[in-house]
Design a protein around this motif. Structure first.
Motif, short mmCIF file in Angstrom:
data_model
loop_
_atom_site.label_atom_id
_atom_site.label_comp_id
_atom_site.label_asym_id
_atom_site.label_seq_id
_atom_site.Cartn_x
_atom_site.Cartn_y
_atom_site.Cartn_z
N LYS A 68 0.84 -1.20 0.00
CA LYS A 68 0.00 0.00 0.00
C LYS A 68 0.88 1.25 0.00
O LYS A 68 1.80 1.36 0.81
N VAL A 69 0.62 2.13 -0.94
CA VAL A 69 1.28 3.44 -1.00
C VAL A 69 0.19 4.46 -1.27
O VAL A 69 -0.56 4.34 -2.25
N ALA A 70 0.08 5.47 -0.40
CA ALA A 70 -0.98 6.47 -0.50
C ALA A 70 -2.32 5.74 -0.54
O ALA A 70 -2.59 4.90 0.31
N ASP A 71 -3.16 6.02 -1.54
CA ASP A 71 -4.47 5.37 -1.61
C ASP A 71 -4.50 4.22 -2.62
O ASP A 71 -5.56 3.75 -3.02
N LEU A 72 -3.31 3.76 -3.02
CA LEU A 72 -3.21 2.65 -3.96
C LEU A 72 -2.78 1.39 -3.21
O LEU A 72 -1.80 1.41 -2.46
N ARG A 101 -7.78 1.30 -6.11
CA ARG A 101 -7.58 2.71 -5.81
C ARG A 101 -8.93 3.38 -5.65
O ARG A 101 -9.76 3.31 -6.57
N THR A 102 -9.16 3.98 -4.51
CA THR A 102 -10.45 4.62 -4.18
C THR A 102 -11.62 3.69 -4.50
O THR A 102 -12.62 4.11 -5.09
N GLY A 103 -11.48 2.42 -4.13
CA GLY A 103 -12.54 1.45 -4.32
C GLY A 103 -12.65 0.87 -5.71
O GLY A 103 -13.48 -0.01 -5.97
N ARG A 104 -11.80 1.32 -6.62
CA ARG A 104 -11.84 0.84 -8.00
C ARG A 104 -10.83 -0.29 -8.19
O ARG A 104 -9.68 -0.17 -7.82
N LEU A 142 4.59 -2.33 -11.17
CA LEU A 142 3.93 -1.66 -10.05
C LEU A 142 4.46 -2.17 -8.72
O LEU A 142 4.68 -1.39 -7.78
N GLN A 143 4.71 -3.47 -8.63
CA GLN A 143 5.27 -4.02 -7.40
C GLN A 143 6.63 -3.40 -7.11
O GLN A 143 6.93 -3.04 -5.97
N TYR A 144 7.46 -3.29 -8.14
CA TYR A 144 8.79 -2.70 -7.95
C TYR A 144 8.68 -1.25 -7.49
O TYR A 144 9.39 -0.82 -6.57
N PHE A 145 7.78 -0.50 -8.13
CA PHE A 145 7.57 0.89 -7.72
C PHE A 145 7.12 0.97 -6.26
O PHE A 145 7.63 1.78 -5.47
N MET A 146 6.17 0.12 -5.87
CA MET A 146 5.59 0.21 -4.53
C MET A 146 6.53 -0.32 -3.45
O MET A 146 6.38 0.02 -2.28
N ARG A 163 0.36 3.86 -15.96
CA ARG A 163 -0.11 5.16 -15.48
C ARG A 163 -1.59 5.37 -15.84
O ARG A 163 -2.37 5.88 -15.03
N ARG A 164 -1.97 4.96 -17.04
CA ARG A 164 -3.38 5.11 -17.44
C ARG A 164 -4.33 4.32 -16.54
O ARG A 164 -5.47 4.71 -16.31
N LYS A 165 -3.83 3.19 -16.03
CA LYS A 165 -4.68 2.34 -15.20
C LYS A 165 -4.78 2.83 -13.77
O LYS A 165 -5.84 2.75 -13.13
N VAL A 166 -3.67 3.33 -13.22
CA VAL A 166 -3.68 3.69 -11.80
C VAL A 166 -3.94 5.17 -11.56
O VAL A 166 -4.17 5.57 -10.42
N GLU A 167 -3.92 5.98 -12.62
CA GLU A 167 -4.13 7.41 -12.47
C GLU A 167 -5.25 7.87 -13.40
O GLU A 167 -5.00 8.39 -14.48
N THR A 168 -6.48 7.64 -12.99
CA THR A 168 -7.61 8.11 -13.78
C THR A 168 -7.99 9.52 -13.33
O THR A 168 -7.37 10.08 -12.41
N LYS A 169 -8.99 10.08 -13.96
CA LYS A 169 -9.36 11.47 -13.70
C LYS A 169 -9.67 11.67 -12.21
O LYS A 169 -10.43 10.93 -11.60
#
Length: 226
Positions: free
Chosen positions: A129-133, A144-147, A159-163, A199-205
């Motif tokens: 878990k990092v921030a709300d992800l 992320r935010t329930g999505r 994503l695992q490496y980043f987190m 980025r498109r998947k984890v950072e939506t509007k």
């Protein structure tokens, strides 16, 4: 298995990195003691290989400081110092083994294998878990935010490496070594495309950006770039 190699001799450092990588280890390197200490403090490694004489902080100082933090990571010293007093000093500082330069590569590899066999087995958490992800490693999905966010195998690895390395500058080479360990590293365009897809998947509007491109250097994962 992840190894941190800290040595200011460029040719030796690059040669050892290549040899260890061929053996299947994930190797991160540092050319001076300040960077080596920072990496050793921030990241979880299975083994530290430290040169004794380093700019900024010596191998002895790095070893003493991480032991003071309670880290039990095995430490192997590489040094030209070969007197009994020197060896005692290194062991008293918290080192687990000591190899005098020049040395045979096969002896180095044997000592690395021996030290790694002593390392405790650490359970890998099923969720990060990092921030709300949040990343569910067992089921290959993120939230992320329930999505729910479904990920490909390579997106999951990235994503695992980043987190696992939040709020750190991660170079392209570090990411290549983690995601393409036993394969030929792809072109930078492949990595950039993979980052765009993730980025498109984890950072939506409405989501705060988490994946930041540091141009010419690599990527940073976190809410704010330091």
């Amino acid at each position: 298995m992840r190894i941190l190699l800290v040595d200011d001799e460029r040719e030796l450092r690059e040669a050892l990195e290549q040899v260890l990588s061929r053996e299947g280890y994930v190797v991160e390197t540092a050319e001076h003691g300040e960077l080596g200490l920072e990496l050793a403090k921030q990241c979880d490694f299975d083994l530290l290989i430290l040169d004794w004489m380093l700019p900024h902080y010596s191998g002895i100082e790095i070893c003493q400081r991480i032991r003071a933090l309670g880290k039990t990571t095995p430490v192997l010293f590489l040094t030209a110092k070969d007197t009994v007093d020197d060896r005692v000093q290194g062991l008293d500082a918290g080192a687990d083994d000591y190899l005098v330069k020049p040395f045979e590569l096969r002896e180095l590899l044997a000592r690395v294998r021996a030290l790694l066999r002593r390392s405790p087995v650490i359970d890998i958490p099923h969720r990060l878990k990092v921030a709300d992800l949040e990343l569910d490693l067992e089921n290959h999905v993120a939230y992320r935010t329930g999505r729910m966010i479904r990920l490909s195998d390579r997106e999951l690895q990235l994503l695992q490496y980043f987190m696992e390395h939040p709020e750190q500058l991660l170079s392209h080479e570090q990411i290549y070594q983690s995601l393409w360990q036993d394969e030929e590293s792809p072109s930078s365009n492949v990595l950039a495309a993979l980052v765009r897809l993730l980025r498109r998947k984890v950072e939506t509007k409405g989501d705060r950006p988490l994946i930041h491109t540091i141009y010419g250097k690599g990527y940073y994962f976190g809410e704010q770039v330091s």
